[in-house]
Design a protein around this motif. Structure first.
Motif, PDB file in Angstrom:
ATOM      1  N   ARG A  97       0.833  -1.212   0.000  1.00  0.00           N
ATOM      2  CA  ARG A  97       0.000   0.000   0.000  1.00  0.00           C
ATOM      3  C   ARG A  97       0.863   1.256   0.000  1.00  0.00           C
ATOM      4  NH1 ARG A  97      -3.585  -0.693   4.901  1.00  0.00           N
ATOM      5  NH2 ARG A  97      -3.298   1.558   4.937  1.00  0.00           N
ATOM      6  N   LYS A 100       2.604   1.794  -3.421  1.00  0.00           N
ATOM      7  CA  LYS A 100       1.638   2.240  -4.433  1.00  0.00           C
ATOM      8  C   LYS A 100       1.287   3.711  -4.264  1.00  0.00           C
ATOM      9  CE  LYS A 100      -0.470  -2.134  -5.603  1.00  0.00           C
ATOM     10  NZ  LYS A 100      -1.600  -3.044  -5.472  1.00  0.00           N
ATOM     11  N   SER A 101       1.312   4.191  -3.026  1.00  0.00           N
ATOM     12  CA  SER A 101       0.996   5.607  -2.812  1.00  0.00           C
ATOM     13  C   SER A 101       2.148   6.517  -3.227  1.00  0.00           C
ATOM     14  CB  SER A 101       0.634   5.852  -1.350  1.00  0.00           C
ATOM     15  OG  SER A 101       1.760   5.660  -0.524  1.00  0.00           O
ATOM     16  N   TRP A 164       3.078   8.591   7.118  1.00  0.00           N
ATOM     17  CA  TRP A 164       2.373   7.357   6.804  1.00  0.00           C
ATOM     18  C   TRP A 164       2.741   6.263   7.806  1.00  0.00           C
ATOM     19  CZ3 TRP A 164       3.229   2.294   5.667  1.00  0.00           C
ATOM     20  CH2 TRP A 164       2.181   1.598   5.066  1.00  0.00           C
TER      21      TRP A 164
END
Length: 193
Positions: A97, A100-101, A164
């Motif tokens: 995840r 991909k960000s 994040w």
């Protein structure tokens, strides 16, 4: 396990397709060959010889692929259990995840050199992974030894990566980005404090 899913899933797919081709390919040939031999008025003893040889090859090949398939499954199950128990499977999901960000769309109209560096940066970012090293979590992203690519990846990670990580691992504090140069590859690390 999740991190290298492309390799083992591809291998299982190829083995499965090979088994299907060997199993049903023989049946198809067994239906077609007698018709061809009768229409061509060839010797049916030759057909029996060819048919038995094809059956042997098909049967032996199918059994060999089935054994390899089962061995791979028996290897993947303990690997999955180890990743589940150690928490690496969850970290791999989160790594996927996160990477991909960080990936950016590169329009084709941009300058050729810049777009190539951006594409290479995207490629290296996909290799990023969160692992546990010496009891601490570490986000590591490999880079090439190209300074422009390292700069692109570092700019994408600045601020965002720590935010994040703090959001997805609320009980951990994170250091700033470290760059470690190796002989052939450079790594970007963000370590847990």
């Amino acid at each position: 396990m999740y991190y290298s899913r492309k390799y083992w899933a591809g291998l299982l797919f190829i083995l499965g397709m090979g088994m299907i081709v060997l199993h049903y390919g023989y049946r198809l040939l067994a239906m077609i060959l007698p018709i061809v031999f009768k229409l061509s008025q060839l010797d049916m003893n030759l057909y029996n010889s060819i048919n038995s040889r094809i059956y042997q090859i098909s049967n032996n090949g199918f059994e060999a692929l089935l054994i390899i398939f089962i061995l791979i499954i028996f290897t993947l199950v303990p690997w999955l259990a180890k990743d589940l128990l150690s928490g690496q499977l969850r970290r791999d999901f989160l790594s996927d995840r996160f990477t991909k960000s960080l990936i950016r769309y590169v329009p084709m109209e941009s300058i050729k050199l810049i777009s190539e560096e951006e594409k290479r940066a995207n490629w290296w970012i996909r290799k990023g992974r969160i692992v546990k090293k010496h009891g601490k979590l570490v986000l590591k992203i490999p880079c090439s030894n190209n300074a422009a690519i390292i700069d692109i990846i570092q700019r994408r990670c600045d601020g965002y990566a720590n935010q994040w990580l703090a959001q997805n691992y609320p009980n951990s504090n994170w250091n700033s980005i470290e760059i470690k140069h190796g002989l052939f590859i450079t790594w970007l690390y963000i370590r847990e404090k």
